[in-house]
Write an enzyme that holds these catalytic residues in place. Structure first.
Site, PDB file in Angstrom:
ATOM      1  N   THR A   8       0.843  -1.194   0.000  1.00 28.38           N
ATOM      2  CA  THR A   8       0.000   0.000   0.000  1.00 28.38           C
ATOM      3  C   THR A   8       0.881   1.247   0.000  1.00 28.38           C
ATOM      4  OG1 THR A   8      -1.749   1.227   1.152  1.00 28.38           O
ATOM      5  CG2 THR A   8      -0.204   0.066   2.560  1.00 28.38           C
ATOM      6  N   ASN A  10      -0.595   3.935   1.081  1.00 26.60           N
ATOM      7  CA  ASN A  10      -1.433   4.772   1.935  1.00 26.60           C
ATOM      8  C   ASN A  10      -1.045   4.562   3.405  1.00 26.60           C
ATOM      9  OD1 ASN A  10      -3.629   5.558   3.590  1.00 26.60           O
ATOM     10  ND2 ASN A  10      -5.011   5.449   1.846  1.00 26.60           N
ATOM     11  N   ASP A  75      -8.325  -3.752  -0.621  1.00 27.30           N
ATOM     12  CA  ASP A  75      -8.970  -2.848  -1.558  1.00 27.30           C
ATOM     13  C   ASP A  75     -10.330  -2.463  -1.027  1.00 27.30           C
ATOM     14  OD1 ASP A  75      -7.791  -2.009  -4.179  1.00 27.30           O
ATOM     15  OD2 ASP A  75      -9.946  -2.018  -4.557  1.00 27.30           O
ATOM     16  N   ARG A 206     -12.416  -1.799   6.954  1.00 25.86           N
ATOM     17  CA  ARG A 206     -11.094  -2.424   6.864  1.00 25.86           C
ATOM     18  C   ARG A 206     -10.837  -3.281   8.103  1.00 25.86           C
ATOM     19  NH1 ARG A 206      -9.147   0.632   4.028  1.00 25.86           N
ATOM     20  NH2 ARG A 206      -9.391   2.348   5.448  1.00 25.86           N
TER      21      ARG A 206
END
Ligand code: IMP
Length: 220
Positions: A8, A10, A75, A206
């Site tokens: 990731t 992020n 995702d 998540r």
């Protein structure tokens, strides 16, 4: 301690995954792939996107496919009911192009003085798929977070759509309730953007996807 390489870019997602996996004895490290080396797949479902990301990440796993380490990809998307599920799998693109203000503008005509009706009109859901590659196998975890799109954006800690998304209340088991029902746990109308990272975890799609994965994992 087994290492989980999280593919990731992020940092917000990395923090959330570390928050969940570190206490269980996993070391979470960011798998960084050179800019342009990873193709963001355009697929119809979050599972397909995650599967494609795992396939691409494998060639970047330190130690290669024989490694004892694991790869995590995740995702997510925001599915807005009044927009027939848009932006869904196009969430990252929508955020980059129209942004949160664009989403608010698209829903501008959907308002009511009645807060329950307003939430129903602006109903939305975050969905997440977490996929973990270990020893040649892929495990999938799914998570959802129902809520609605706020009337305006709020400042705060989060990322992405956090400033415009308000999660529904949770019952005493931590499960989401229908719009307008008061629960054991509530943000009292605050968006994800106005919550701390710790507060967000109780609601987060998540964290639900990661917990779903964890139930399938051997303890470290
Ligand atoms: P991704 O493809 O999983 O990175 O997510 C698609 C888009 O949804 C990205 O632009 C993210 O910023 C956004 N997104 C994913 N999860 C969240 C969240 O928990 N809060 C706010 N936005 C999110």
């Amino acid at each position: 301690m087994r290492t989980i390489w999280f593919l990731t870019g992020n940092i917000g997602k990395l923090k959330e995954a570390t928050y969940h996996l570190q206490p269980l004895g996993y070391t979470v490290r960011q798998l960084i792939v050179k800019e342009g080396a990873l193709i963001e797949p355009q697929a119809d479902t979050l599972e397909e996107v995650a599967q494609s990301k795992i396939a691409q990440a494998l060639s970047h796993l330190p130690g290669g496919e024989q490694s004892e380490d694991m790869i995590l990809v995740e995702d997510a998307g925001l599915f807005i009911e009044a927009l027939n599920g848009f932006p869904g799998v196009y969430s990252a693109y929508a955020l980059k192009t129209i942004g949160n203000n664009g989403i608010l503008r698209l829903l501008q005509h959907l308002q009511s003085q009645d807060t329950v009706q307003c939430a129903q009109l602006r109903s939305a859901e975050f969905q997440a798929v977490a996929a973990l590659w270990m020893n040649g196998k892929i495990l999938y975890g799914n998570g959802k977070c129902p809520g609605w799109i706020a009337l305006e954006s709020s400042e705060g800690e989060g990322f992405g759509f956090d400033p415009v998304f308000t999660p529904n209340d949770l019952d005493s088991d931590g499960e989401p309730l229908p719009h307008g029902e008061y629960g054991e746990k509530s943000t009292h109308g605050k968006t994800f953007g106005a919550l701390s990272l710790e507060e967000k975890q109780a609601y987060s799609h998540r964290s639900r996807a990661l917990n779903d994965l964890l139930r399938q994992l051997p303890s470290s």
